[in-house]
Design a protein around this motif. Structure first.
Motif, PDB file in Angstrom:
ATOM      1  N   LEU A 136       0.960  -3.520  13.454  1.00 55.76           N
ATOM      2  CA  LEU A 136       1.882  -2.665  12.703  1.00 55.76           C
ATOM      3  C   LEU A 136       1.993  -1.267  13.306  1.00 55.76           C
ATOM      4  N   GLY A 137       0.901  -0.782  13.871  1.00 53.18           N
ATOM      5  CA  GLY A 137       0.923   0.564  14.439  1.00 53.18           C
ATOM      6  C   GLY A 137       0.602   1.598  13.378  1.00 53.18           C
ATOM      7  N   ILE A 138       0.223   2.790  13.830  1.00 58.25           N
ATOM      8  CA  ILE A 138      -0.307   3.820  12.935  1.00 58.25           C
ATOM      9  C   ILE A 138       0.737   4.314  11.928  1.00 58.25           C
ATOM     10  N   VAL A 139       2.000   4.465  12.378  1.00 60.89           N
ATOM     11  CA  VAL A 139       3.040   5.025  11.495  1.00 60.89           C
ATOM     12  C   VAL A 139       3.324   4.062  10.336  1.00 60.89           C
ATOM     13  N   ARG A 140       3.532   2.785  10.713  1.00 58.67           N
ATOM     14  CA  ARG A 140       3.816   1.788   9.676  1.00 58.67           C
ATOM     15  C   ARG A 140       2.605   1.593   8.765  1.00 58.67           C
ATOM     16  N   MET A 141       1.403   1.714   9.351  1.00 63.00           N
ATOM     17  CA  MET A 141       0.187   1.539   8.573  1.00 63.00           C
ATOM     18  C   MET A 141       0.094   2.636   7.508  1.00 63.00           C
ATOM     19  N   LEU A 142       0.415   3.870   7.928  1.00 63.81           N
ATOM     20  CA  LEU A 142       0.397   4.989   6.987  1.00 63.81           C
ATOM     21  C   LEU A 142       1.445   4.793   5.891  1.00 63.81           C
ATOM     22  N   PHE A 143       2.610   4.323   6.328  1.00 63.65           N
ATOM     23  CA  PHE A 143       3.700   4.058   5.391  1.00 63.65           C
ATOM     24  C   PHE A 143       3.270   2.997   4.373  1.00 63.65           C
ATOM     25  N   LEU A 144       2.587   1.976   4.874  1.00 67.17           N
ATOM     26  CA  LEU A 144       2.105   0.893   4.021  1.00 67.17           C
ATOM     27  C   LEU A 144       1.059   1.403   3.042  1.00 67.17           C
ATOM     28  N   LEU A 145       0.220   2.322   3.526  1.00 68.50           N
ATOM     29  CA  LEU A 145      -0.829   2.899   2.683  1.00 68.50           C
ATOM     30  C   LEU A 145      -0.200   3.707   1.545  1.00 68.50           C
ATOM     31  N   ILE A 146       0.826   4.494   1.903  1.00 66.68           N
ATOM     32  CA  ILE A 146       1.521   5.290   0.878  1.00 66.68           C
ATOM     33  C   ILE A 146       2.149   4.362  -0.149  1.00 66.68           C
ATOM     34  N   LEU A 147       2.728   3.276   0.380  1.00 66.46           N
ATOM     35  CA  LEU A 147       3.368   2.289  -0.489  1.00 66.46           C
ATOM     36  C   LEU A 147       2.349   1.642  -1.426  1.00 66.46           C
ATOM     37  N   PHE A 148       1.176   1.368  -0.870  1.00 62.58           N
ATOM     38  CA  PHE A 148       0.116   0.747  -1.667  1.00 62.58           C
ATOM     39  C   PHE A 148      -0.305   1.682  -2.798  1.00 62.58           C
ATOM     40  N   ILE A 149      -0.419   2.976  -2.461  1.00 67.71           N
ATOM     41  CA  ILE A 149      -0.800   3.964  -3.491  1.00 67.71           C
ATOM     42  C   ILE A 149       0.280   4.008  -4.586  1.00 67.71           C
ATOM     43  N   PHE A 150       1.530   3.965  -4.146  1.00 68.42           N
ATOM     44  CA  PHE A 150       2.678   3.920  -5.064  1.00 68.42           C
ATOM     45  C   PHE A 150       2.545   2.725  -6.011  1.00 68.42           C
ATOM     46  N   LEU A 151       2.216   1.571  -5.415  1.00 64.16           N
ATOM     47  CA  LEU A 151       2.100   0.331  -6.179  1.00 64.16           C
ATOM     48  C   LEU A 151       0.989   0.450  -7.217  1.00 64.16           C
ATOM     49  N   VAL A 152      -0.154   1.000  -6.795  1.00 68.00           N
ATOM     50  CA  VAL A 152      -1.288   1.137  -7.714  1.00 68.00           C
ATOM     51  C   VAL A 152      -0.904   2.070  -8.869  1.00 68.00           C
ATOM     52  N   VAL A 153      -0.253   3.190  -8.523  1.00 69.76           N
ATOM     53  CA  VAL A 153       0.170   4.136  -9.570  1.00 69.76           C
ATOM     54  C   VAL A 153       1.144   3.454 -10.531  1.00 69.76           C
ATOM     55  N   ALA A 154       2.091   2.680  -9.952  1.00 69.23           N
ATOM     56  CA  ALA A 154       3.083   1.986 -10.785  1.00 69.23           C
ATOM     57  C   ALA A 154       2.393   0.977 -11.708  1.00 69.23           C
ATOM     58  N   VAL A 155       1.408   0.258 -11.178  1.00 65.90           N
ATOM     59  CA  VAL A 155       0.696  -0.734 -12.008  1.00 65.90           C
ATOM     60  C   VAL A 155      -0.044  -0.029 -13.133  1.00 65.90           C
ATOM     61  N   PHE A 156      -0.696   1.100 -12.816  1.00 57.81           N
ATOM     62  CA  PHE A 156      -1.410   1.861 -13.853  1.00 57.81           C
ATOM     63  C   PHE A 156      -0.422   2.363 -14.920  1.00 57.81           C
ATOM     64  N   GLU A 157       0.739   2.801 -14.458  1.00 58.09           N
ATOM     65  CA  GLU A 157       1.749   3.337 -15.357  1.00 58.09           C
ATOM     66  C   GLU A 157       2.293   2.237 -16.280  1.00 58.09           C
ATOM     67  N   TYR A 158       2.638   1.085 -15.647  1.00 61.89           N
ATOM     68  CA  TYR A 158       3.258   0.004 -16.419  1.00 61.89           C
ATOM     69  C   TYR A 158       2.268  -0.717 -17.336  1.00 61.89           C
ATOM     70  N   THR A 159       0.969  -0.588 -17.071  1.00 62.54           N
ATOM     71  CA  THR A 159      -0.001  -1.249 -17.953  1.00 62.54           C
ATOM     72  C   THR A 159      -0.476  -0.307 -19.069  1.00 62.54           C
ATOM     73  N   SER A 160       0.227   0.823 -19.211  1.00 64.75           N
ATOM     74  CA  SER A 160      -0.246   1.796 -20.208  1.00 64.75           C
ATOM     75  C   SER A 160       0.387   1.603 -21.585  1.00 64.75           C
ATOM     76  N   ASP A 161       1.481   0.873 -21.678  1.00 72.08           N
ATOM     77  CA  ASP A 161       2.058   0.646 -23.019  1.00 72.08           C
ATOM     78  C   ASP A 161       2.395  -0.822 -23.239  1.00 72.08           C
ATOM     79  N   SER A 162       2.516  -1.123 -24.530  1.00 68.11           N
ATOM     80  CA  SER A 162       2.541  -2.514 -24.970  1.00 68.11           C
ATOM     81  C   SER A 162       3.679  -3.415 -24.440  1.00 68.11           C
ATOM     82  N   PRO A 163       4.953  -3.020 -24.466  1.00 65.21           N
ATOM     83  CA  PRO A 163       5.894  -4.035 -23.949  1.00 65.21           C
ATOM     84  C   PRO A 163       5.786  -4.228 -22.437  1.00 65.21           C
TER      85      PRO A 163
END
Lengths: 154, 315
Positions: free
Chosen positions: B20-47
């Motif tokens: 993937l190379g360093i640039v794409r790897m960093l991009f993927l890492l940022i994306l992963f952090i985004f995903l984790v934040v989104a999962v934490f956000e979406y699991t915070s309320d009932s529906p």
């Protein structure tokens, strides 16, 4: 007639595979290229077809530059897209005058079955029918009889 | 054997990262952090928590159904299902952490049980589709659709039928378009053999435009009845399914462009898979959508350049 002059081809590692080759391939003839493994037979065919860049030299057809539009090419390994039938594969090649079923009388392939179910030899036959269907003035066949049964090879 | 297998997996991971190379790897890492934040956000309320768990598990089921190494693992490793459970558990870490953090213990148990059960799902047998009934309407040029529909026929028919039959419910039609959109985005992950690209006898630009036009037509044939059914019941909310349709249409165009930007005959490009994943995440994390659209423009030029090597002789 294909005329090859001073053809030199090498790979990234500076390994020269074809060195100053001179060759004449005459029209309406079948030419076979024989050599040891790694001698550069496939490289030569790929270069003639335009998939491998030459270092220098010229390749002309009837004294002129040519394009992929006049060549049909059968690579050594025949891969197919998973999940389509033999007939769907052949239908990609547009040739209204080509009778698939007549040719298939010779090859006996289950054209309406998914290619994934074909044996290796059957896939080779299908690739051959695909090349024949393109009906181009030049045909480059890399190991066309590899993995075919003796009867079909004949 | 199990230890050796995990060692191979680690090597595969390192090799993929190197490719993937360093640039794409960093991009993927940022994306992963985004995903984790989104999962934490979406699991915070009932529906939202139910939908998140459902989508997450659907993702893991899709991986299980599409694995090519199951037969190999089954024959070589005695307790191969343990390996699958560990792998899926690793994939589910963001969800598990999100559910723990937000105190949804019931959903946590459900997710854990699902992860343990998913390895037991076998291969879904390919359904024999009567050619004359469905597939004859799809042009042979669209072999990705023919192959894709053969593989996911049951799911596509089921989801489409549910969508068309229950448009009175506000959520079903948009959800059906989303699920169908995700299934269809998987049609373009494999690079076809070179003769199938050359068979079109078109220049790089015409080839790409043909692929995209055909896709738009077929996706529209599938989506328009769903949209019409929705509008018949909720005329004031017409923009919901239309937006879902347009977002997925743009996503599919992006995926087609990504495929040909990294096209090599007979391969499944890791780079194109990674960027494809970014596109799908864009549907759930709206902030990513503009990035996907900008990348689509970039990949259009990159795919033209890449295809030019094979199609330079055609006009």
């Amino acid at each position: 007639m294909i005329t090859i002059k001073n053809l030199t081809v090498s790979y990234k590692s500076n390994k020269r595979v074809i060195d100053n080759l001179e060759l004449l391939l005459h029209e309406n003839h079948i030419h076979g290229i024989v050599g040891l493994n790694g001698a550069g037979k496939t490289t030569l065919l790929n270069t003639i077809y335009g998939l491998k860049k030459k270092d220098w030299g010229t390749i002309t057809w009837n004294g002129q530059k040519y394009s992929k539009q006049v060549i049909s090419f059968l690579p050594t390994e025949n891969y197919f897209y998973s999940g389509i039938t033999g007939r769907e594969y052949l239908n990609l090649f547009k040739n209204p005058f080509f009778r698939e079923d007549s040719w298939n009388d010779l090859f006996l392939l289950p054209l309406d079955k998914i290619i994934d179910e074909y044996s290796t030899g059957m896939k080779k036959k299908l690739a051959l029918i695909g090349v024949l269907k393109q009906d181009k003035p030049l045909m480059i066949l890399d190991e066309p009889f590899d993995r075919l049964d003796i009867e079909t090879g004949k | 054997m199990i230890k050796a297998f995990f060692y191979i997996r680690m090597k595969q991971f390192i090799r993929t990262m190197k490719e993937l190379g360093i640039v794409r790897m960093l991009f993927l890492l940022i994306l992963f952090i985004f995903l984790v934040v989104a999962v934490f956000e979406y699991t915070s309320d009932s529906p939202h928590v139910y939908v998140t768990v459902l989508i997450y598990m659907a993702g893991i089921i899709t991986i299980q159904l599409n694995r090519k190494d199951l037969a190999f693992l089954e024959t070589r490793i005695h307790h191969y299902k343990r390996i699958l459970i560990v792998e899926y558990m690793v994939l589910a870490i963001p969800l598990i952490a999100g559910l723990l953090y937000n105190h949804y213990y019931g959903m946590l148990i459900l997710a854990l049980v699902s992860v343990v059960l998913i390895p037991n799902i076998g291969k879904v047998p390919r359904v024999g589709i009567p050619n004359k009934l469905f597939l004859q309407w799809i042009p042979d040029d669209c072999f990705e659709w023919k192959a894709g529909i053969r593989k996911a026929f049951v799911w596509i028919v089921l989801i489409w039928t549910i969508g068309v039959a229950t448009p009175f419910s506000l959520g079903t039609v948009p959800l059906a378009i989303v699920i169908l959109g995700i299934i269809i985005s998987g049609f373009y992950e494999y690079g076809e053999p070179l003769p199938m690209v050359l068979a079109f006898e078109k220049s790089n630009r015409r080839f790409l435009s043909h692929k995209i036009t055909m896709h738009i037509k077929l996706f529209s044939v599938l989506s328009v009845p769903l949209i019409c059914a929705f509008i018949a019941f909720h005329p004031d909310k017409w923009y919901i399914p239309v937006a879902a349709y347009l977002i997925f249409l743009s996503l599919h165009c992006y995926i087609i462009l990504t495929k040909y930007a990294f096209y090599e005959p007979n391969t499944k490009s890791r780079a194109s898979q990674t960027f494809g994943l970014i596109g799908i995440l864009g549907v759930f994390i709206f902030l990513l959508l503009p990035v996907v659209w900008i990348l689509a423009i970039y990949f259009y030029f990159k795919s033209k350049e890449n295809l030019n090597f094979y199609l330079n002789d055609y006009y």
